[in-house]
Design an enzyme around this catalytic site. Structure first.
Site, PDB file in Angstrom:
ATOM      1  N   LYS A 115      12.871  -3.110 -32.742  1.00  0.00           N
ATOM      2  CA  LYS A 115      14.315  -3.229 -33.025  1.00  0.00           C
ATOM      3  C   LYS A 115      15.128  -2.288 -32.147  1.00  0.00           C
ATOM      4  CE  LYS A 115      14.366  -6.062 -36.604  1.00  0.00           C
ATOM      5  NZ  LYS A 115      14.890  -6.617 -37.806  1.00  0.00           N
ATOM      6  N   LYS A 197       6.762 -13.473 -32.920  1.00  0.00           N
ATOM      7  CA  LYS A 197       6.894 -13.856 -34.327  1.00  0.00           C
ATOM      8  C   LYS A 197       8.154 -14.680 -34.543  1.00  0.00           C
ATOM      9  CE  LYS A 197       8.538 -11.042 -37.438  1.00  0.00           C
ATOM     10  NZ  LYS A 197       9.092 -11.000 -38.796  1.00  0.00           N
ATOM     11  N   LYS A 200      14.269 -14.361 -37.985  1.00  0.00           N
ATOM     12  CA  LYS A 200      15.645 -14.829 -38.183  1.00  0.00           C
ATOM     13  C   LYS A 200      16.612 -14.225 -37.185  1.00  0.00           C
ATOM     14  CE  LYS A 200      15.915 -12.572 -42.595  1.00  0.00           C
ATOM     15  NZ  LYS A 200      15.734 -11.122 -42.523  1.00  0.00           N
TER      16      LYS A 200
HETATM   17  P1  ATP Z   1      14.447  -9.900 -38.726  1.00  0.00           P
HETATM   18  O1  ATP Z   1      14.451 -10.833 -37.581  1.00  0.00           O
HETATM   19  O2  ATP Z   1      15.824  -9.512 -39.210  1.00  0.00           O
HETATM   20  O3  ATP Z   1      13.536  -8.725 -38.530  1.00  0.00           O
HETATM   21  P2  ATP Z   1      12.552 -11.557 -40.064  1.00  0.00           P
HETATM   22  O4  ATP Z   1      12.847 -12.975 -39.789  1.00  0.00           O
HETATM   23  O5  ATP Z   1      11.453 -10.913 -39.296  1.00  0.00           O
HETATM   24  O6  ATP Z   1      13.872 -10.694 -39.942  1.00  0.00           O
HETATM   25  P3  ATP Z   1      12.237 -10.256 -42.547  1.00  0.00           P
HETATM   26  O7  ATP Z   1      13.448 -10.207 -43.392  1.00  0.00           O
HETATM   27  O8  ATP Z   1      11.914  -9.037 -41.732  1.00  0.00           O
HETATM   28  O9  ATP Z   1      12.279 -11.496 -41.587  1.00  0.00           O
HETATM   29  O10 ATP Z   1      10.961 -10.620 -43.401  1.00  0.00           O
HETATM   30  C1  ATP Z   1      10.970 -11.105 -44.691  1.00  0.00           C
HETATM   31  C2  ATP Z   1       9.556 -11.265 -45.187  1.00  0.00           C
HETATM   32  O11 ATP Z   1       8.969 -12.387 -44.545  1.00  0.00           O
HETATM   33  C3  ATP Z   1       8.630 -10.103 -44.885  1.00  0.00           C
HETATM   34  O12 ATP Z   1       7.695  -9.995 -45.927  1.00  0.00           O
HETATM   35  C4  ATP Z   1       7.939 -10.503 -43.624  1.00  0.00           C
HETATM   36  O13 ATP Z   1       6.675  -9.928 -43.475  1.00  0.00           O
HETATM   37  C5  ATP Z   1       7.836 -12.009 -43.797  1.00  0.00           C
HETATM   38  N1  ATP Z   1       7.929 -12.693 -42.511  1.00  0.00           N
HETATM   39  C6  ATP Z   1       8.990 -12.687 -41.670  1.00  0.00           C
HETATM   40  N2  ATP Z   1       8.742 -13.426 -40.585  1.00  0.00           N
HETATM   41  C7  ATP Z   1       7.491 -13.913 -40.743  1.00  0.00           C
HETATM   42  C8  ATP Z   1       6.659 -14.753 -39.940  1.00  0.00           C
HETATM   43  N3  ATP Z   1       7.066 -15.218 -38.785  1.00  0.00           N
HETATM   44  N4  ATP Z   1       5.445 -15.085 -40.416  1.00  0.00           N
HETATM   45  C9  ATP Z   1       5.025 -14.610 -41.606  1.00  0.00           C
HETATM   46  N5  ATP Z   1       5.744 -13.816 -42.396  1.00  0.00           N
HETATM   47  C10 ATP Z   1       6.967 -13.460 -41.977  1.00  0.00           C
END
Ligand code: ATP
Ligand code: LTN
Length: 331
Positions: A115, A197, A200
Site C-alpha cells: 500500500k 490478487k 477492490k
Molecule cells: P483493498 O484493495 O482495499 O486492499 P481488498 O479487495 O484486498 O481491499 P479487503 O477489504 O482487504 O479486500 O479484504 C477483505 C477480506 O477478503 C479479507 O479477509 C481478505 O483476506 C479477503 N480477500 C480480499 N481479496 C481476496 C482475494 N483476491 N482472494 C481471497 N480473499 C480475498
C-alpha cells in the site's frame, strides 16, 4: 451470547465494492461459521481512512456493505453486525496495543509495503499502524478464530504475537486467535493479471458482487489465459487457467478433479463462459437481495445500532481489564 461457544471476529473495509475475492476468501466462511460460533462481523471504516476516502462515498458504502453482508446470508439475529467507528473501544485498545508493538514488526508487513507503494504520496502513520488496530478489533472480543483470505494471515500472526507479549507481561488477558483460511478460494487472482490478487482497489480484472450478469460474462470471456488449450490446474505454468478453475470450484462446490473432467477435451472458448455462468448464478441472488435490503434504510439502521450496543458491551469487558492491568486509575 452463549459463553460456551467459540468466538469469531472478522471485518472488511468499506473502501470499495465487495469483490468475488472477498466473498470466496472471507464472507463465504462467515456464513458457514455463523451456526456454530458466536460471531462478530464488522464494517471496518476506521481502517478504510488509512488511505484517502471521499466522505459521502465512505458513508454510503459502509451502509451498503452491511446490506451486502446480509444478502450473502449473514443473519443479524444470529451475529453481531456493526460499524467499527460506532464502538470507540477499538481505537482505545489500539492505542494501548501500539505500545506493545515493535516498529520493526510493523515494517515487515507485506500489506503496508504494497500500500505504501500504491500511495507513495501519502504514507501516513495510520497506514503504518493499521495492523495494531486490526489486532485491537480481534483481541477486544477474545476471538478464537478469524476467517480471512490468505493475504491477512500475516496480520493475524502479528495479533497473536502482540497478545502473547501482553499476556506474558500482565498474565492471561487475551485469547490467542487463529486465522481460518479456506482451502479453495483463499487467494483469488485478478482476471487481467493472474500474478496479482483480485482487489477492490485495483478495479481492472476485478469482479464485484454487484456486477450485472452481462458485465460478469464479459470479464470472464476476456480473462487472461495462455496459448495452450488444455483446461488443467498448473499454478506455475498456467496461472490464468488455474485461477479460473479455482473460481469455478469455489462457485460450484466441485473438486478440482471434477472440474478438470467437466472440461476435458474442451477449449478455453467453452471453459471461460462456463466459469462466468457459474459466477453469475452464484452472485445473482446476492445482488438481487442486496438491492432490496439497501432500499430499507430504517432496517439497516436498526441492525447497526443493535450491533454496536452488543459489541460495546463485550468490548468494555476487555478494555477495562486492560486499563486496570497496565496501571490506569479507575474512573
Ligand atoms: P483493498 O484493495 O482495499 O486492499 P481488498 O479487495 O484486498 O481491499 P479487503 O477489504 O482487504 O479486500 O479484504 C477483505 C477480506 O477478503 C479479507 O479477509 C481478505 O483476506 C479477503 N480477500 C480480499 N481479496 C481476496 C482475494 N483476491 N482472494 C481471497 N480473499 C480475498
Ligand atoms: N485488514 C483486513 C480488514 C480487517 C480485519 C480486521 C479482518 C480489519 N480488521 C479484523 C479480520 C479481523 C483487510 O485488509 N482485509
Amino acid at each position: 451470547m452463549d459463553e460456551r461457544k467459540k468466538r469469531i471476529f472478522s471485518g472488511i473495509q468499506p473502501s470499495g465494492e465487495l469483490t468475488l475475492g472477498s466473498y470466496m476468501g472471507a464472507i463465504k466462511n462467515w456464513v458457514a461459521l455463523q451456526e456454530e460460533y458466536d460471531c462478530l462481523y464488522c464494517i471496518v471504516d476506521m481502517h478504510a481512512i488509512t488511505v484517502r476516502q471521499d466522505p459521502a462515498l465512505l458513508r454510503r458504502r459502509s451502509v451498503n456493505q452491511l446490506a451486502q453482508y446480509i444478502a450473502c446470508g449473514l443473519d443479524p439475529e444470529k451475529n453481531i453486525m456493526f460499524i467499527q467507528s460506532h464502538v470507540p473501544q477499538h481505537a482505545e485498545l489500539a492505542w494501548v496495543l501500539g505500545c506493545y508493538t515493535q516498529f520493526g514488526e510493523l515494517s515487515r508487513m507485506t500489506q503496508f509495503k504494497m500500500k505504501s507503494q500504491q500511495h507513495a504520496d501519502n504514507i501516513t502513520a495510520g497506514l503504518f499502524t493499521y495492523p495494531v488496530l486490526m489486532a485491537a478489533d480481534i483481541l477486544l472480543y477474545q476471538a478464537d478464530l478469524v476467517p480471512v483470505g490468505e493475504d491477512q494471515r500475516q496480520h493475524v500472526e502479528l495479533t497473536r504475537d502482540i497478545a502473547q507479549r501482553f499476556n506474558g507481561v500482565y498474565s492471561d488477558t487475551f485469547t490467542l486467535p487463529e486465522a481460518f483460511i479456506p482451502k479453495m478460494g483463499a487467494r483469488v487472482m485478478s482476471l487481467d493479471d493472474p500474478s496479482t490478487k483480485m482487489s477492490k482497489s485495483l478495479p481492472d480484472g476485478c469482479v464485484n458482487l454487484m456486477d450485472a450478469p452481462e458485465v460478469i460474462m464479459k470479464k470472464f470471456k476476456r480473462a487472461v489465459t495462455d496459448c495452450d488449450t488444455a483446461v488443467k490446474f498448473d499454478k506455475e505454468n498456467k496461472p490464468g487457467i488455474s485461477n479460473l478453475l479455482t473460481i469455478y470450484c469455489a462457485a460450484t462446490g466441485k473438486t478440482m478433479d471434477q472440474a478438470e473432467q467437466d472440461f476435458a477435451g474442451q477449449g478455453y472458448g467453452v471453459f471461460k463462459p462456463a466459469v462466468g455462468e457459474a459466477v453469475v448464478e452464484l452472485l445473482r441472488p446476492i445482488r438481487e437481495e442486496s438491492e432490496r435490503i439497501m432500499a430499507d434504510k430504517a432496517y439497516l439502521e436498526s441492525v447497526y445500532r443493535t450491533g454496536a450496543e452488543r459489541a460495546s458491551y463485550l468490548a468494555n469487558k476487555t478494555l477495562s481489564k486492560v486499563y486496570r492491568k497496565v496501571g490506569f486509575v479507575g474512573r
